[in-house]
Design a protein around this motif. Structure first.
Motif, PDB file in Angstrom:
ATOM      1  N   PRO A   1       0.811  -1.219   0.000  1.00  9.48           N
ATOM      2  CA  PRO A   1       0.000   0.000   0.000  1.00  9.48           C
ATOM      3  C   PRO A   1       0.853   1.283   0.000  1.00  9.48           C
ATOM      4  N   GLU A   2       2.144   1.163  -0.321  1.00  6.77           N
ATOM      5  CA  GLU A   2       3.043   2.321  -0.270  1.00  6.77           C
ATOM      6  C   GLU A   2       2.772   3.280  -1.426  1.00  6.77           C
ATOM      7  N   ASP A   3       2.943   4.571  -1.155  1.00  7.05           N
ATOM      8  CA  ASP A   3       2.784   5.580  -2.200  1.00  7.05           C
ATOM      9  C   ASP A   3       4.125   5.955  -2.813  1.00  7.05           C
ATOM     10  N   ARG A   4       5.112   6.160  -1.976  1.00  2.00           N
ATOM     11  CA  ARG A   4       6.489   6.444  -2.388  1.00  2.00           C
ATOM     12  C   ARG A   4       6.601   7.612  -3.371  1.00  2.00           C
ATOM     13  N   GLY A   5       5.733   8.592  -3.218  1.00  2.00           N
ATOM     14  CA  GLY A   5       5.834   9.807  -4.010  1.00  2.00           C
ATOM     15  C   GLY A   5       5.000   9.848  -5.267  1.00  2.00           C
TER      16      GLY A   5
ATOM     17  N   GLN B   1     -15.721  23.900 -11.059  1.00  2.00           N
ATOM     18  CA  GLN B   1     -16.508  24.032  -9.841  1.00  2.00           C
ATOM     19  C   GLN B   1     -17.691  23.069  -9.848  1.00  2.00           C
ATOM     20  N   PRO B   2     -17.896  22.330  -8.762  1.00  2.00           N
ATOM     21  CA  PRO B   2     -19.040  21.413  -8.681  1.00  2.00           C
ATOM     22  C   PRO B   2     -20.350  22.140  -8.923  1.00  2.00           C
ATOM     23  N   GLY B   3     -21.242  21.484  -9.635  1.00  2.00           N
ATOM     24  CA  GLY B   3     -22.544  22.059  -9.907  1.00  2.00           C
ATOM     25  C   GLY B   3     -22.606  22.873 -11.178  1.00  2.00           C
ATOM     26  N   ARG B   4     -21.446  23.141 -11.784  1.00  2.00           N
ATOM     27  CA  ARG B   4     -21.426  23.900 -13.043  1.00  2.00           C
ATOM     28  C   ARG B   4     -21.148  22.929 -14.185  1.00  2.00           C
ATOM     29  N   GLY B   5     -22.189  22.322 -14.694  1.00  2.00           N
ATOM     30  CA  GLY B   5     -22.042  21.352 -15.771  1.00  2.00           C
ATOM     31  C   GLY B   5     -21.698  19.969 -15.249  1.00  2.00           C
ATOM     32  N   ARG B   6     -21.492  19.067 -16.170  1.00  2.00           N
ATOM     33  CA  ARG B   6     -21.246  17.670 -15.826  1.00  2.00           C
ATOM     34  C   ARG B   6     -19.796  17.440 -15.418  1.00  2.00           C
ATOM     35  N   ASN B   7     -19.606  16.404 -14.617  1.00  2.00           N
ATOM     36  CA  ASN B   7     -18.278  16.044 -14.109  1.00  2.00           C
ATOM     37  C   ASN B   7     -17.831  14.739 -14.764  1.00  2.00           C
ATOM     38  N   PHE B   8     -16.800  14.845 -15.616  1.00  2.00           N
ATOM     39  CA  PHE B   8     -16.233  13.655 -16.256  1.00  2.00           C
ATOM     40  C   PHE B   8     -15.014  13.215 -15.459  1.00  2.00           C
ATOM     41  N   CYS B   9     -14.967  11.934 -15.100  1.00  2.00           N
ATOM     42  CA  CYS B   9     -13.912  11.422 -14.232  1.00  2.00           C
ATOM     43  C   CYS B   9     -13.045  10.388 -14.945  1.00  2.00           C
ATOM     44  N   PHE B  10     -11.731  10.518 -14.765  1.00  2.00           N
ATOM     45  CA  PHE B  10     -10.781   9.464 -15.106  1.00  2.00           C
ATOM     46  C   PHE B  10     -10.392   8.777 -13.798  1.00  2.00           C
ATOM     47  N   ALA B  11     -10.402   7.446 -13.772  1.00  2.00           N
ATOM     48  CA  ALA B  11     -10.090   6.717 -12.545  1.00  2.00           C
ATOM     49  C   ALA B  11      -8.989   5.697 -12.785  1.00  2.00           C
ATOM     50  N   GLY B  12      -8.172   5.512 -11.766  1.00  2.00           N
ATOM     51  CA  GLY B  12      -7.100   4.530 -11.880  1.00  2.00           C
ATOM     52  C   GLY B  12      -6.362   4.366 -10.563  1.00  2.00           C
ATOM     53  N   HIS B  13      -5.249   3.650 -10.616  1.00  2.00           N
ATOM     54  CA  HIS B  13      -4.487   3.381  -9.395  1.00  2.00           C
ATOM     55  C   HIS B  13      -2.990   3.513  -9.648  1.00  2.00           C
ATOM     56  N   THR B  14      -2.295   4.071  -8.669  1.00  2.00           N
ATOM     57  CA  THR B  14      -0.841   4.186  -8.759  1.00  2.00           C
ATOM     58  C   THR B  14      -0.131   3.065  -8.020  1.00  2.00           C
ATOM     59  N   ASP B  15      -0.852   2.257  -7.270  1.00  2.00           N
ATOM     60  CA  ASP B  15      -0.183   1.129  -6.606  1.00  2.00           C
ATOM     61  C   ASP B  15       0.081   0.019  -7.611  1.00  2.00           C
ATOM     62  N   VAL B  16       1.138  -0.736  -7.360  1.00  2.00           N
ATOM     63  CA  VAL B  16       1.544  -1.821  -8.250  1.00  2.00           C
ATOM     64  C   VAL B  16       1.809  -3.077  -7.434  1.00  2.00           C
TER      65      VAL B  16
ATOM     66  N   THR C   1      -6.346   5.928  -6.727  1.00  2.00           N
ATOM     67  CA  THR C   1      -6.204   5.210  -5.470  1.00  2.00           C
ATOM     68  C   THR C   1      -4.839   4.528  -5.380  1.00  2.00           C
ATOM     69  N   GLY C   2      -4.479   4.175  -4.152  1.00  2.00           N
ATOM     70  CA  GLY C   2      -3.273   3.382  -3.929  1.00  2.00           C
ATOM     71  C   GLY C   2      -3.603   2.020  -3.374  1.00  2.00           C
ATOM     72  N   ASP C   3      -4.821   1.544  -3.632  1.00  2.00           N
ATOM     73  CA  ASP C   3      -5.318   0.330  -2.964  1.00  2.00           C
ATOM     74  C   ASP C   3      -5.964  -0.670  -3.915  1.00  2.00           C
ATOM     75  N   GLU C   4      -5.806  -0.484  -5.224  1.00  2.00           N
ATOM     76  CA  GLU C   4      -6.522  -1.371  -6.153  1.00  2.00           C
ATOM     77  C   GLU C   4      -5.916  -2.766  -6.181  1.00  2.00           C
ATOM     78  N   GLU C   5      -4.590  -2.856  -6.100  1.00  2.00           N
ATOM     79  CA  GLU C   5      -3.928  -4.162  -6.158  1.00  2.00           C
ATOM     80  C   GLU C   5      -3.926  -4.872  -4.811  1.00  2.00           C
ATOM     81  N   GLY C   6      -4.455  -4.218  -3.778  1.00  2.00           N
ATOM     82  CA  GLY C   6      -4.491  -4.797  -2.443  1.00  2.00           C
ATOM     83  C   GLY C   6      -5.902  -5.155  -2.028  1.00  2.00           C
ATOM     84  N   PRO C   7      -6.244  -4.892  -0.754  1.00  2.00           N
ATOM     85  CA  PRO C   7      -7.574  -5.275  -0.265  1.00  2.00           C
ATOM     86  C   PRO C   7      -8.719  -4.518  -0.915  1.00  2.00           C
ATOM     87  N   ALA C   8      -8.432  -3.346  -1.516  1.00  2.00           N
ATOM     88  CA  ALA C   8      -9.471  -2.505  -2.132  1.00  2.00           C
ATOM     89  C   ALA C   8     -10.534  -2.114  -1.117  1.00  2.00           C
TER      90      ALA C   8
END
Length: 404
Positions: free
Chosen positions: A34-38, A76-91, A153-160
């Motif tokens: 679960p380390e971030d290491r920068g 700013q939240p509430g001003r139009g739609r919010n498009f999200c990119f999601a992923g994980h930096t843990d390996v 997230t830093g938790d996808e490859e772990g317990p999630a």
């Protein structure tokens, strides 16, 4: 934990908005779960100059490691739609480091391939997110009626447990809504553009223990062998065809993953026998229906004898099946893939699980990333040309989502 000097220096470089350079900086952070290491610091340094508000979110739970996550939002939240990119930096761990052609956190480029743990899964895709957003905002001169966010997230490859699921809960508590999401997991079997994921199968694990009575094999009437009963249970479970699949999912599949009696002796009847099985199931099934069926099979076999046989059953949900129905959102992503790669992607629901299983409860979600041939392997790598093309795909998706 302090940012490693090399990562801190690299993160201040404006050239990091090139996806390959940014991917190298991320790979050089040895962020084994679960380390971030920068790694999150590298992202913050790349996103803040673009106008993103970056929030570090650290979550804890008993019996699990604390995890750092990043939610970054432009607009700013509430001003139009919010498009999200999601992923994980843990390996995942590198395994035998000596078996690697180059240092696993060196991020070296050889013959057009970027080597390193996380190159395919999925630091390069995160770098492609950032580069896509930078170009998209630059083309609009910073004018956009809406929000763009990154959930990392830093938790996808772990317990999630302390990652995406808790970030989503936090956002909901804050009244922040996501309208659509692309997860950058490696989805392509062989070539970029072949496949995107529009859903995932559910996962259910069953742990079965059948009890008997230990004894000498020469005096079976003084013992009670649990193995035949366990085999009968497994035979009944494995002998049933669960379904034939449907238009978007392959047939549900049950696999026995281990059978164990813990018995090293050949002249002893064991006291108990254990098995573990996993079912990857589609939308034709439900978790509760499968659990009820497994329990009935155990009861039917163990209840055949006069006094019945004792068994224990532990049922664990790993994920629920979901499908993002083909429509304008899915079509926009498929069109962006085709425009960026020249290939029409297969709309697939195969493979394991990902954090999309959590996101789907909040907004429509699809997955598209690099080729997954080398993920989790020695000499994990990604083609430099693919990383840049992936960034083009993500930029194309932004253009389509915010069109007009």
């Amino acid at each position: 934990m302090p940012v490693p000097a090399a990562a801190a220096t690299a993160s201040r470089d404006p050239a990091l908005h090139d996806p390959v350079t940014l991917a190298q900086a991320l790979i050089r952070c040895p962020s084994v779960t679960p380390e971030d290491r920068g790694a999150l610091g590298v992202l913050e340094a790349a996103l803040t100059p673009l106008g993103f508000e970056c929030r570090r979110l650290r979550f804890s739970a008993p019996g699990t490691p604390d995890v750092d996550n990043l939610y970054a939002r432009w607009g700013q939240p509430g001003r139009g739609r919010n498009f999200c990119f999601a992923g994980h930096t843990d390996v995942v761990p590198v395994g035998d480091e000596k078996a690697w052609t180059v240092p696993p956190f060196g991020a070296e480029i050889i013959d057009g391939q970027l080597y390193g743990r996380g190159a395919a899964d999925m630091k390069s895709a995160i770098a492609a997110f950032v580069a896509a957003v930078q170009r998209f905002l630059a083309a609009r001169e910073g004018r956009l009626d809406g929000c763009i966010s990154l959930l990392i997230t830093g938790d996808e490859e772990g317990p999630a447990i302390n990652g995406t699921v808790k970030v989503l809960q936090h956002l909901a508590e804050q009244g922040e809504k996501l309208d659509a999401c692309v997860v950058g997991e490696p989805t392509n079997p062989f070539r970029l553009g072949e496949m995107m994921k529009i859903g995932r199968r559910g996962s259910l694990t069953a742990r079965i223990t059948v009890h008997g009575m230990q004894g000498h094999v020469g005096y079976p009437h003084l013992a009670d062998n649990p193995i035949p009963r366990l085999l009968d249970i497994l035979s009944a479970l494995k002998g049933r065809r669960l379904d034939r699949g449907n238009a978007h999912f392959e047939p549900s599949n049950l696999e026995i993953t281990t059978i164990d009696v813990g018995n090293p002796a050949n002249n002893v009847i064991p006291a108990s026998a254990k098995a573990v099985l996993n079912i990857r199931y589609n939308t034709e099934q439900t978790s509760e229906g499968l659990k009820s069926w497994i329990r009935r099979c155990c009861e039917a076999v163990c209840g055949r004898e006069e006094n019945g046989a004792r068994f224990e059953l532990v049922l664990e949900d790993g994920a629920m099946p979901f499908l993002t129905e083909p429509g304008p959102f899915v079509r926009a992503m498929a069109d962006a893939v085709k425009a960026g790669t020249g290939r029409e992607p297969e709309l697939s629901t195969t493979g394991g699980t990902s954090d999309a299983r959590f996101i789907q409860a909040y907004c429509p979600v699809v997955e598209f990333g690099l080729v997954g041939q080398t993920m989790h392997k020695v000499d994990e790598r990604a083609a430099v040309a693919d990383i840049r093309a992936l960034s083009d795909v993500y930029e194309g998706m932004l253009q389509r989502f915010f069109a007009g």
